[in-house]
Write an enzyme that holds these catalytic residues in place. Sequence first.
Site, PDB file in Angstrom:
ATOM      1  N   ASP C  73       0.829  -1.197   0.000  1.00  0.00           N
ATOM      2  CA  ASP C  73       0.000   0.000   0.000  1.00  0.00           C
ATOM      3  C   ASP C  73       0.869   1.254   0.000  1.00  0.00           C
ATOM      4  O   ASP C  73       0.487   2.274  -0.578  1.00  0.00           O
ATOM      5  CB  ASP C  73      -0.929  -0.017   1.219  1.00  0.00           C
ATOM      6  N   ASP C 153      -4.342  10.106   4.260  1.00  0.00           N
ATOM      7  CA  ASP C 153      -4.602  10.973   5.405  1.00  0.00           C
ATOM      8  C   ASP C 153      -3.536  12.041   5.573  1.00  0.00           C
ATOM      9  O   ASP C 153      -2.397  11.888   5.175  1.00  0.00           O
ATOM     10  CB  ASP C 153      -4.689  10.135   6.685  1.00  0.00           C
ATOM     11  N   ASP C 182      -2.636  13.864  21.185  1.00  0.00           N
ATOM     12  CA  ASP C 182      -1.445  13.474  20.427  1.00  0.00           C
ATOM     13  C   ASP C 182      -1.565  13.866  18.956  1.00  0.00           C
ATOM     14  O   ASP C 182      -0.758  13.442  18.133  1.00  0.00           O
ATOM     15  CB  ASP C 182      -1.255  11.955  20.497  1.00  0.00           C
TER      16      ASP C 182
END
Lengths: 297, 297, 297, 297
Positions: C73, C153, C182
């Site tokens: 990927d 993302d 975070d």
Amino acid sequence: MTRTFNTVGIMGKPNNPAVAETAGILHEFLLTRVMNVLVEEAIADGMTPKPELTVSREQIGTKCDLVIVVGGDGSMLNAGRLLANYEVPVLGINRGYLGFLTDISPQDMVKKVGKVLDGKYIEERRFLLHATINRESDEHETQNVGEGHALNDVVLYPGEISKMLDFEVYIDDQFAFSQRSDGIIVSTPTGSTAYALSGGGPIMHPNLNNVVLVPMNAHTLSARPIVVDINSCIDIYVGETNPHNPQISCDGQITLPVKAGDWINIRKTSRQLWLLHPQNYDYYKTLREKLGWGAKL
Amino acid sequence: MTRTFNTVGIMGKPNNPAVAETAGILHEFLLTRVMNVLVEEAIADGMTPKPELTVSREQIGTKCDLVIVVGGDGSMLNAGRLLANYEVPVLGINRGYLGFLTDISPQDMVKKVGKVLDGKYIEERRFLLHATINRESDEHETQNVGEGHALNDVVLYPGEISKMLDFEVYIDDQFAFSQRSDGIIVSTPTGSTAYALSGGGPIMHPNLNNVVLVPMNAHTLSARPIVVDINSCIDIYVGETNPHNPQISCDGQITLPVKAGDWINIRKTSRQLWLLHPQNYDYYKTLREKLGWGAKL
Amino acid sequence: MTRTFNTVGIMGKPNNPAVAETAGILHEFLLTRVMNVLVEEAIADGMTPKPELTVSREQIGTKCDLVIVVGGDGSMLNAGRLLANYEVPVLGINRGYLGFLTDISPQDMVKKVGKVLDGKYIEERRFLLHATINRESDEHETQNVGEGHALNDVVLYPGEISKMLDFEVYIDDQFAFSQRSDGIIVSTPTGSTAYALSGGGPIMHPNLNNVVLVPMNAHTLSARPIVVDINSCIDIYVGETNPHNPQISCDGQITLPVKAGDWINIRKTSRQLWLLHPQNYDYYKTLREKLGWGAKL
Amino acid sequence: MTRTFNTVGIMGKPNNPAVAETAGILHEFLLTRVMNVLVEEAIADGMTPKPELTVSREQIGTKCDLVIVVGGDGSMLNAGRLLANYEVPVLGINRGYLGFLTDISPQDMVKKVGKVLDGKYIEERRFLLHATINRESDEHETQNVGEGHALNDVVLYPGEISKMLDFEVYIDDQFAFSQRSDGIIVSTPTGSTAYALSGGGPIMHPNLNNVVLVPMNAHTLSARPIVVDINSCIDIYVGETNPHNPQISCDGQITLPVKAGDWINIRKTSRQLWLLHPQNYDYYKTLREKLGWGAKL
């Protein structure tokens, strides 16, 4: 059996005017109540007037019957790891922003500290974890290459952003699970309302003899937190194929470098921290007020 | 100290041909190894040949040194709640579909049961919960109107679909939290891999002296599971404004009606179940194999 | 309308013998089926025999009617961000370890690629995100100081371990929420089965025009993922009080430094990636097989 | 294009003094502003003075240009399912306890309703789901044995406590997943902040054309919510081995019996609800204020 508080120490977040101011008021009040008041040098510098008796961070634990920490949870974690060595009890005044451990507000300080000195307090024991990093030397001997204590948690991080970590967890010499994730949080009950909670771990009552292992963003759907006995031997093997700079963090304050192939051993220490609270201390109320826990819509 | 197994009982899921068949093979094998083999009447009926010595469910605990349960986790929960009264140890043969508690497969049965009879086993203690429903009578006296034991969990349900329940939880007489939700799961470590896990609770090692409270679909963003000591007094107050028919379920097997205004007291019992495992039993392996826990993608 | 594939390119993970071997077999096969086969230089170097026609990474998109990516990927994300510029369709052969995007296994390669060349394929459009970092200069002008594209993302990280980040999120110029955590994952449907899923985000079908914002270990109990329209303007303001080196990562492959006080603008690009699949492609089957999603115990 | 409001209807929660009081004030105000004010019979009964013009629940949608609902989200769901048939716009006054849909408080009512009548409003479209239960008859024909509409969610329940349900989910005729759980929530964006959120689903902005499927306490570690296009055909097959009385609930208000072996088809309806808000309506503010979403500690 009630403790006697002849010599009381003051510790706190250094270089912070609000802390220094509160410490000043506290100092003045304590002088009216106990025989000796010793102020840690780091905080004494910022106080006006400068307190007469100061003490080094190294000595405060040996000389005091009680240490009062002014600051936030970070200051308390810092002081707590130190003071656990001497079994001197600790009380916290909150000048931070959450104050789970430092549960007396500055406004109530004089009244509540007074009551504690009168023997009206609740005493809690909080245990600490000890993490050791073990590395095989070229001569195939295992060497301790780093160690640290933690009151809240020992956290294993990849050390580089957007690189997941591969590791294996053994509990009491049994293989428990392997994981590919952003790391793992090994938390005491004290730490269960801190980072472990952000990571999806359960709340654990502070009186429990447990540790929780909370996976961080695991690359699988089947990871879940697991709660085990505090006396368990928790060993993490950092897989050979990992990015270059994994790290361990103790209480988010001590950072230790780890290498692929290292073993991290996490154990309960023989140390424990004696944490005092005013007598009306209510753990669940703290959860509700500071975390908004259990609020109904 | 090793136990002596002179009289061994067989229990199991009644009216189930697969269970009856496995029980038959087990029965035959046991006759070659121990002095007496007693088969619970309910299961004996389905076995061919019908075993000579049968025993009622009520008496099996008093007459045996070991009871072997053939079935799934449901059968074990059922038997376990009963046998905990007599402190007779229990061993499980899996003919169900998950088999967390019944961890010997039928294929390995003869070999593994043989080893257990030779004294080669691991012994675990599992504690039980006792739930009591208390209701104020017209004369303002509090009456116990229902009770049950649980090895896995005590669950409070609204009793009607799509009606949320309002209740308050007290722990050791301190108000802990109120909640509007589909109910709450109070689970032992044994139950932590059952319904409590579905509800988002942590896995708890079976040797822990803990209970976890897991909210079910709470109508708030701030609900989280909390782990407390097993000796805690857990009291749930079912609010006055609730739908008509809330219910308590013990292990998903015993159902007790509750009314708005009732108090539910949940306590550790003095009873405990002695669960035997073959010597190579590995809890974490069970977690990995039966739950797919900790599998890496 | 079916596409015509006269010139087919091969890209892949460089310096990887398994990839080079598969690429070699693919190359040989393609020579029997299409007019031109162009191999990206980086992968051509490792192939034996070295392919005759090679092409630079910069030109492959302009010269091909189809690009086949051999790798995992990660290789597909890398190629996808590039090829989206040219709207050239992409097909993936899995030599990585999960292969959500590269869904043809090397064993099936010849057969399945053959069918795709015959016009028997499913075509999917995947959109990309574009992140821009904006900083106010000394002259109070706003400057673009960094940018990147993402197929999966855009992730905002604190950049230092055990330091939480404070930031504010605005959606379509409305303040949505502030957070101490975070960081945050802003994910496309394509990325929803990658890091966003590890962080607790929902699975989003690839055909959706949505983006999900997933908080990472937020320091609050009330954080939840939120799904918004892909055409939303998502702006993140990195608070002034943050640690020194926050960072943005695009697809975990491009890292951009951020400073306290910066604004990060995330938008849908006009680019899109055309992803081809064999005709029997089944998204839900991929979820079940590669993630173990929805498996019953 | 602005709507014209000549005839305004009032609906609300019947038999509720607070609702009746607010409806009375609203009625009086509307008489000063619009030509006709029609009050639903059920609520008119409780009002003093009784309003002159009343209308049946069946006719209110055909006769009004705007309906104002006084009550909580439950009242709005109830009215919304009805009024979506007539495409008449709806405005909500909150007399319930959360008021996600009924976003005007009684204190602001006169001022804000006035502005809406002046044409100062935001108009939102919310879509509805339609659930059909299909059963094979003895003659092997499929019959529709129940149906319902939902503005929030269609929920499948086992119908008996502590009995899990086995079912299979198909999306656009592709098998998606099977599950053993307490059921499943199929939610619109409108419902994403209601029960679906309690079950762990993401928040979905109301303008999205999506549906989310949220598993309820699934008996597996790998279940996750999935978001799909609203135009997807969602079909749930209730397995043959289920407990006797599964049920479907629409918006928690309509309950339909289901039998093992039934198929449940869930589709977007052609109906939609036009929901009006005052012009300063801010969805994210509502999330923050009503859910405490995104609050920092």
